[in-house]
Scaffold this active site. Structure first.
Site, PDB file in Angstrom:
ATOM      1  N   TYR A   1       0.846  -1.191   0.000  1.00  0.00           N
ATOM      2  CA  TYR A   1       0.000   0.000   0.000  1.00  0.00           C
ATOM      3  C   TYR A   1       0.886   1.246   0.000  1.00  0.00           C
ATOM      4  O   TYR A   1       2.002   1.203  -0.497  1.00  0.00           O
ATOM      5  CB  TYR A   1      -1.022  -0.061   1.154  1.00  0.00           C
ATOM      6  CG  TYR A   1      -2.206   0.795   0.793  1.00  0.00           C
ATOM      7  CD1 TYR A   1      -3.000   0.453  -0.299  1.00  0.00           C
ATOM      8  CD2 TYR A   1      -2.459   1.980   1.452  1.00  0.00           C
ATOM      9  CE1 TYR A   1      -4.031   1.282  -0.722  1.00  0.00           C
ATOM     10  CE2 TYR A   1      -3.493   2.810   1.042  1.00  0.00           C
ATOM     11  CZ  TYR A   1      -4.272   2.458  -0.039  1.00  0.00           C
ATOM     12  OH  TYR A   1      -5.282   3.288  -0.465  1.00  0.00           O
TER      13      TYR A   1
ATOM     14  N   ARG B   1      -8.702  10.308  -8.450  1.00  0.00           N
ATOM     15  CA  ARG B   1      -7.884  10.970  -7.403  1.00  0.00           C
ATOM     16  C   ARG B   1      -7.127   9.868  -6.663  1.00  0.00           C
ATOM     17  O   ARG B   1      -7.502   9.464  -5.572  1.00  0.00           O
ATOM     18  CB  ARG B   1      -8.803  11.766  -6.463  1.00  0.00           C
ATOM     19  CG  ARG B   1      -8.120  12.771  -5.595  1.00  0.00           C
ATOM     20  CD  ARG B   1      -7.347  12.163  -4.422  1.00  0.00           C
ATOM     21  NE  ARG B   1      -8.150  11.826  -3.273  1.00  0.00           N
ATOM     22  CZ  ARG B   1      -7.933  10.754  -2.500  1.00  0.00           C
ATOM     23  NH1 ARG B   1      -6.967   9.873  -2.775  1.00  0.00           N
ATOM     24  NH2 ARG B   1      -8.691  10.519  -1.454  1.00  0.00           N
TER      25      ARG B   1
ATOM     26  N   LYS C   1      -5.869  -2.284  -1.196  1.00  0.00           N
ATOM     27  CA  LYS C   1      -6.775  -2.126  -0.044  1.00  0.00           C
ATOM     28  C   LYS C   1      -7.399  -3.459   0.324  1.00  0.00           C
ATOM     29  O   LYS C   1      -7.541  -3.795   1.499  1.00  0.00           O
ATOM     30  CB  LYS C   1      -7.874  -1.105  -0.369  1.00  0.00           C
ATOM     31  CG  LYS C   1      -7.474   0.338  -0.060  1.00  0.00           C
ATOM     32  CD  LYS C   1      -7.911   0.785   1.335  1.00  0.00           C
ATOM     33  CE  LYS C   1      -7.017   1.873   1.898  1.00  0.00           C
ATOM     34  NZ  LYS C   1      -7.407   3.242   1.599  1.00  0.00           N
TER      35      LYS C   1
ATOM     36  N   GLU D   1     -13.332   4.231  -3.383  1.00  0.00           N
ATOM     37  CA  GLU D   1     -11.960   4.588  -3.032  1.00  0.00           C
ATOM     38  C   GLU D   1     -11.375   5.492  -4.110  1.00  0.00           C
ATOM     39  O   GLU D   1     -11.425   5.168  -5.309  1.00  0.00           O
ATOM     40  CB  GLU D   1     -11.130   3.302  -2.901  1.00  0.00           C
ATOM     41  CG  GLU D   1      -9.739   3.493  -2.353  1.00  0.00           C
ATOM     42  CD  GLU D   1      -9.696   3.811  -0.865  1.00  0.00           C
ATOM     43  OE1 GLU D   1     -10.282   3.070  -0.070  1.00  0.00           O
ATOM     44  OE2 GLU D   1      -9.054   4.824  -0.516  1.00  0.00           O
ATOM     45  N   ASP D   2     -10.837   6.608  -3.689  1.00  0.00           N
ATOM     46  CA  ASP D   2     -10.082   7.498  -4.565  1.00  0.00           C
ATOM     47  C   ASP D   2     -10.859   7.983  -5.788  1.00  0.00           C
ATOM     48  O   ASP D   2     -10.314   8.069  -6.904  1.00  0.00           O
ATOM     49  CB  ASP D   2      -8.734   6.850  -4.939  1.00  0.00           C
ATOM     50  CG  ASP D   2      -7.794   6.776  -3.724  1.00  0.00           C
ATOM     51  OD1 ASP D   2      -8.241   7.102  -2.602  1.00  0.00           O
ATOM     52  OD2 ASP D   2      -6.625   6.399  -3.890  1.00  0.00           O
TER      53      ASP D   2
ATOM     54  N   ASP E   1     -14.102   5.350   1.823  1.00  0.00           N
ATOM     55  CA  ASP E   1     -12.935   5.247   2.683  1.00  0.00           C
ATOM     56  C   ASP E   1     -12.276   6.596   2.917  1.00  0.00           C
ATOM     57  O   ASP E   1     -11.818   6.900   4.016  1.00  0.00           O
ATOM     58  CB  ASP E   1     -11.945   4.302   1.995  1.00  0.00           C
ATOM     59  CG  ASP E   1     -10.887   3.826   2.950  1.00  0.00           C
ATOM     60  OD1 ASP E   1     -11.217   3.612   4.119  1.00  0.00           O
ATOM     61  OD2 ASP E   1      -9.733   3.682   2.528  1.00  0.00           O
ATOM     62  N   ASP E   2     -12.217   7.425   1.896  1.00  0.00           N
ATOM     63  CA  ASP E   2     -11.501   8.694   2.007  1.00  0.00           C
ATOM     64  C   ASP E   2     -12.277   9.698   2.864  1.00  0.00           C
ATOM     65  O   ASP E   2     -11.672  10.497   3.565  1.00  0.00           O
ATOM     66  CB  ASP E   2     -11.232   9.254   0.606  1.00  0.00           C
ATOM     67  CG  ASP E   2     -10.456   8.244  -0.215  1.00  0.00           C
ATOM     68  OD1 ASP E   2      -9.315   7.929   0.169  1.00  0.00           O
ATOM     69  OD2 ASP E   2     -11.007   7.723  -1.209  1.00  0.00           O
TER      70      ASP E   2
ATOM     71  N   ASN F   1      -0.945  11.432   1.143  1.00  0.00           N
ATOM     72  CA  ASN F   1      -0.179  10.307   0.590  1.00  0.00           C
ATOM     73  C   ASN F   1       0.118  10.551  -0.873  1.00  0.00           C
ATOM     74  O   ASN F   1      -0.597  11.315  -1.523  1.00  0.00           O
ATOM     75  CB  ASN F   1      -1.014   9.020   0.715  1.00  0.00           C
ATOM     76  CG  ASN F   1      -1.215   8.602   2.159  1.00  0.00           C
ATOM     77  OD1 ASN F   1      -0.308   8.693   2.975  1.00  0.00           O
ATOM     78  ND2 ASN F   1      -2.416   8.151   2.474  1.00  0.00           N
TER      79      ASN F   1
HETATM   80  N1  LIG Z   1      -3.858   9.204   5.561  1.00  0.00           N
HETATM   81  C1  LIG Z   1      -4.992   8.758   5.128  1.00  0.00           C
HETATM   82  O1  LIG Z   1      -5.532   7.814   5.654  1.00  0.00           O
HETATM   83  C2  LIG Z   1      -5.659   9.422   3.974  1.00  0.00           C
HETATM   84  C3  LIG Z   1      -5.012  10.366   3.253  1.00  0.00           C
HETATM   85  N2  LIG Z   1      -5.631  10.985   2.214  1.00  0.00           N
HETATM   86  C4  LIG Z   1      -4.840  11.932   1.449  1.00  0.00           C
HETATM   87  O2  LIG Z   1      -5.374  13.229   1.555  1.00  0.00           O
HETATM   88  C5  LIG Z   1      -5.095  13.960   0.382  1.00  0.00           C
HETATM   89  C6  LIG Z   1      -6.350  14.659  -0.084  1.00  0.00           C
HETATM   90  O3  LIG Z   1      -7.351  13.729  -0.390  1.00  0.00           O
HETATM   91  P1  LIG Z   1      -8.855  14.223  -0.628  1.00  0.00           P
HETATM   92  O4  LIG Z   1      -9.346  15.003   0.514  1.00  0.00           O
HETATM   93  O5  LIG Z   1      -9.620  13.066  -1.060  1.00  0.00           O
HETATM   94  O6  LIG Z   1      -8.627  15.182  -1.890  1.00  0.00           O
HETATM   95  P2  LIG Z   1      -9.568  16.312  -2.438  1.00  0.00           P
HETATM   96  O7  LIG Z   1      -9.160  16.558  -3.827  1.00  0.00           O
HETATM   97  O8  LIG Z   1     -10.988  15.993  -2.152  1.00  0.00           O
HETATM   98  O9  LIG Z   1      -9.190  17.596  -1.537  1.00  0.00           O
HETATM   99  C7  LIG Z   1      -7.972  18.271  -1.608  1.00  0.00           C
HETATM  100  C8  LIG Z   1      -8.140  19.601  -0.911  1.00  0.00           C
HETATM  101  O10 LIG Z   1      -6.862  20.197  -0.792  1.00  0.00           O
HETATM  102  C9  LIG Z   1      -6.939  21.533  -1.267  1.00  0.00           C
HETATM  103  N3  LIG Z   1      -5.646  21.930  -1.788  1.00  0.00           N
HETATM  104  C10 LIG Z   1      -4.961  21.409  -2.814  1.00  0.00           C
HETATM  105  N4  LIG Z   1      -3.790  22.062  -2.969  1.00  0.00           N
HETATM  106  C11 LIG Z   1      -3.744  23.008  -2.015  1.00  0.00           C
HETATM  107  C12 LIG Z   1      -2.802  23.995  -1.654  1.00  0.00           C
HETATM  108  N5  LIG Z   1      -1.641  24.120  -2.305  1.00  0.00           N
HETATM  109  N6  LIG Z   1      -3.099  24.817  -0.628  1.00  0.00           N
HETATM  110  C13 LIG Z   1      -4.254  24.699   0.037  1.00  0.00           C
HETATM  111  N7  LIG Z   1      -5.192  23.743  -0.243  1.00  0.00           N
HETATM  112  C14 LIG Z   1      -4.928  22.931  -1.260  1.00  0.00           C
HETATM  113  C15 LIG Z   1      -8.016  21.513  -2.326  1.00  0.00           C
HETATM  114  O11 LIG Z   1      -8.476  22.845  -2.502  1.00  0.00           O
HETATM  115  P3  LIG Z   1      -9.653  23.238  -3.533  1.00  0.00           P
HETATM  116  O12 LIG Z   1     -10.893  22.633  -2.936  1.00  0.00           O
HETATM  117  O13 LIG Z   1      -9.665  24.716  -3.512  1.00  0.00           O
HETATM  118  O14 LIG Z   1      -9.284  22.629  -4.844  1.00  0.00           O
HETATM  119  C16 LIG Z   1      -9.027  20.589  -1.662  1.00  0.00           C
HETATM  120  O15 LIG Z   1      -9.828  21.294  -0.761  1.00  0.00           O
HETATM  121  C17 LIG Z   1      -4.510  12.959  -0.620  1.00  0.00           C
HETATM  122  O16 LIG Z   1      -3.127  13.124  -0.670  1.00  0.00           O
HETATM  123  C18 LIG Z   1      -4.830  11.610  -0.020  1.00  0.00           C
HETATM  124  O17 LIG Z   1      -3.839  10.672  -0.299  1.00  0.00           O
HETATM  125  C19 LIG Z   1      -6.913  10.712   1.866  1.00  0.00           C
HETATM  126  C20 LIG Z   1      -7.609   9.769   2.539  1.00  0.00           C
HETATM  127  C21 LIG Z   1      -7.019   9.009   3.617  1.00  0.00           C
HETATM  128  C1  LIG Z   2      -5.089   6.207   2.378  1.00  0.00           C
HETATM  129  C2  LIG Z   2      -6.009   6.643   1.349  1.00  0.00           C
HETATM  130  O1  LIG Z   2      -7.090   6.109   1.256  1.00  0.00           O
HETATM  131  C3  LIG Z   2      -5.630   7.695   0.458  1.00  0.00           C
HETATM  132  O2  LIG Z   2      -4.569   8.286   0.625  1.00  0.00           O
HETATM  133  O3  LIG Z   2      -6.403   7.955  -0.454  1.00  0.00           O
HETATM  134 MG   LIG Z   3      -8.018   6.506  -0.624  1.00  0.00          MG
END
Ligand SMILES: NC(=O)C1=CN([C@@H]2O[C@H](COP(=O)(O)OP(=O)(O)OC[C@H]3O[C@@H](n4cnc5c(N)ncnc54)[C@H](OP(=O)(O)O)[C@@H]3O)[C@@H](O)[C@H]2O)C=CC1
Ligand SMILES: CC(=O)C(=O)O
Ligand SMILES: [Mg+2]
Length: 502
Positions: A137, A190, A208, A280-281, A303-304, A445
């Site tokens: 992963y 994504r 996963k 997922e994603d 999951d996200d 990530n």
């Molecule tokens: N550790 C874990 O278990 C998990 C980690 N993640 C990680 O979280 C990250 C985001 O995932 P997710 O929420 O689904 O993604 P989304 O695309 O839904 O959200 C990303 C957010 O980040 C904002 N953003 C992007 N670039 C910038 C920047 N330079 N400055 C400020 N804000 C910024 C975007 O802004 P805007 O809305 O204005 O475009 C948006 O609000 C990924 O890297 C994913 O791998 C996700 C799920 C689980």
């Molecule tokens: C961990 C996870 O689900 C993600 O980074 O999207």
């Molecule tokens: Mg994910």
């Protein structure tokens, strides 16, 4: 007793043996009882034997087939004479995997093993979870998805593309297993923080689901990885001769919704209504809508949005034992207001509301989010995506994270932006200037997208940060003290790709 007839000799199963073990799915193939000493009857359409048995990952044991099994299953001459235990095979494979310098080589070796000897694969994963989780992963799976076209050898799940529109039910029927309990599905838009990887996102459902088996105990045969190929907007992939997906841009709107609807209906028709569908994603412009649309008709989970929220809340509750205060006594600032950010924020607010008996709207005011346009404030409300609106509080415009940290003075800083190196030295020093023990979670990530590294967090906070990441980092030595999981008050959650360390 019941008799099952395949192409070969009839097999007689004791009904007690075939009884349901968990999740309501009958253990038709005897997988729940399988041990290395006892080969379960190797059913395919007929009983697999000889050469075919060695090529069936579910039943292949390699050199661990006993003399008796070699005799019974027509394996004589197809294997070298040595009979080795599963433990010895495990040692050998781990030795070989450790010889590879590149994580991607280790990933490919693990995938080969999964395709060749499934039970050995899971034994390896379970026994070496800390070492192998970052391979199967995040972070390695991210690189694997980026290069999936080049490293692809055999399909590990179902690819359902726009070419199959109108025939999705038939495609599901091509999958050899009938008793599916969990589907992890992506449309590849994504993938971690790496963006649109189209059809190559398949590595994510495959990875996963291997965790569902290794950490959750769900039978491999009950897990189904699916990638929906609705095109990709990734120009690099569209121009890559090795790309394995449709060479067209993503469909959107009604065409996307109809395709997804056909898929959701076909899943229910084929596997019944108890099958868990884990999204997922997906990109956030689809993820929230899919969850809302199918939340009442199917057993769905994102999951996200939801999984991340639950592990982060669990981590925060544990962190508060160290830092002090209740959830409601802390102030939260997120960088990133998408699926993960707003999902976590909502669950924190819900729990705060439950603990304090305060209306959720009041609790939300303790939580602030920054997106790519700055702090989410009420003057922006009209133009915000629906999932951001609850977080639009009264405040003047703030354009960047550092100013937001100084204005809001959070005690907890959470990165869910998918953008690496956004918790700069100034940001970490600022939050550390008004918190004895700032809680800093760099959850994006894979490793390249983490908001800061463990070393940066500990160095810039002078060793005071309570720090967690999405992808694992090595222990850090700061001022003679090693910050490592297992030393100090340590907690380590290794599911959902989240490693919480303190
Ligand atoms: N550790 C874990 O278990 C998990 C980690 N993640 C990680 O979280 C990250 C985001 O995932 P997710 O929420 O689904 O993604 P989304 O695309 O839904 O959200 C990303 C957010 O980040 C904002 N953003 C992007 N670039 C910038 C920047 N330079 N400055 C400020 N804000 C910024 C975007 O802004 P805007 O809305 O204005 O475009 C948006 O609000 C990924 O890297 C994913 O791998 C996700 C799920 C689980
Ligand atoms: C961990 C996870 O689900 C993600 O980074 O999207
Ligand atoms: Mg994910």
């Amino acid at each position: 007793m019941k008799e099952i007839r395949g192409g070969g000799a009839p097999c007689v199963l004791d009904m007690d043996d075939a009884a349901t073990v968990g999740g309501g799915v009958e253990d038709t193939y005897g997988e729940d009882r399988a041990t290395e000493e006892q080969l379960v009857t190797p059913w395919t359409v007929s009983v697999a034997s000889g050469y075919n048995l060695l090529r069936d990952p579910r039943y292949n044991k390699g050199l661990a087939f006993t003399e008796k099994e070699r005799e019974t299953h027509y394996l004589r001459g197809l294997l070298p004479p040595a009979v080795t235990s599963q433990e010895l095979q495990e040692r050998k494979i781990m030795h070989n995997i450790r010889q590879y310098q590149l994580p991607l080589q280790r990933y490919m070796a693990m995938m080969d093993l999964q395709e060749g000897n499934e039970r050995l694969f899971y034994k390896l994963l379970i026994d070496n979870v800390e070492e192998l989780l970052p391979i199967v992963y995040t972070p390695t799976v991210g690189e694997a998805c980026q290069k999936y076209g080049s490293i692809f050898s055999r399909p590990q799940g179902l690819y359902i593309s726009l070419k199959e529109k109108g025939k999705i039910l038939e495609v599901l029927k091509n999958w050899p297993e009938r008793s599916i309990q969990v589907i992890v599905v992506t449309d590849g838009e994504r993938i971690l923080g790496l963006g649109d990887l189209g059809c190559q996102g398949m590595g994510i459902p495959v990875g996963k689901l291997s965790l569902y088996t290794a950490l959750g105990g769900v039978r491999p045969s009950a897990c189904l990885p699916i990638t929906l190929d609705v095109g990709t907007n990734n120009e690099e992939l569209l121009n890559d001769e090795f790309y394995i997906g449709l060479r067209q841009r993503r469909v959107t709107g009604q065409e996307y919704a109809d395709f997804l609807h056909e898929f959701m209906a076909a899943v229910k028709q084929n596997y019944g209504e108890k099958v868990l569908i884990q999204f997922e994603d997906f990109a956030n412009h689809n993820a929230f809508d899919l969850l809302a649309r199918y939340g009442t008709t199917h057993l769905v989970f994102n999951d996200d949005i939801q999984g991340t929220a639950s592990v982060v809340l669990a981590g925060l509750v544990a962190a508060l034992k160290l830092v002090g205060g209740t959830l409601a006594e802390h102030t939260y600032l997120f960088l990133g207001a998408g699926e993960a950010g707003t999902g976590i924020a909502e669950l924190i607010a819900l729990e705060m509301s439950r603990q304090t008996k305060t209306p959720i709207d009041e609790c939300r005011k303790k939580i602030w989010l920054v997106d790519s346009k700055g702090l989410i404030v009420s003057t922006r409300k009209e133009s915000l995506q629906h999932f951001k609106k609850p977080w639009a509080h009264e405040h003047e415009h703030v354009g960047n994270l550092l100013d937001a940290v100084n204005a809001i003075k959070p005690t907890v800083l959470i990165g869910t932006s998918g953008k690496g190196q956004t918790f700069t030295q100034e940001v970490v020093e600022a939050i550390s200037s008004f918190n004895e023990m700032p809680i800093i979670l760099a959850l994006s990530n894979p490793t390249s997208q983490a908001e800061c590294t463990a070393e940066q967090a500990y160095t810039w906070s002078k060793g005071r940060a309570v720090f967690a990441t999405g992808s694992p980092f090595d222990p850090v030595e700061y001022n003679g003290k090693t910050h490592v999981p297992g030393q100090r008050q340590t907690m380590h959650i290794s599911f959902q790709g989240l490693a919480l360390e303190w």
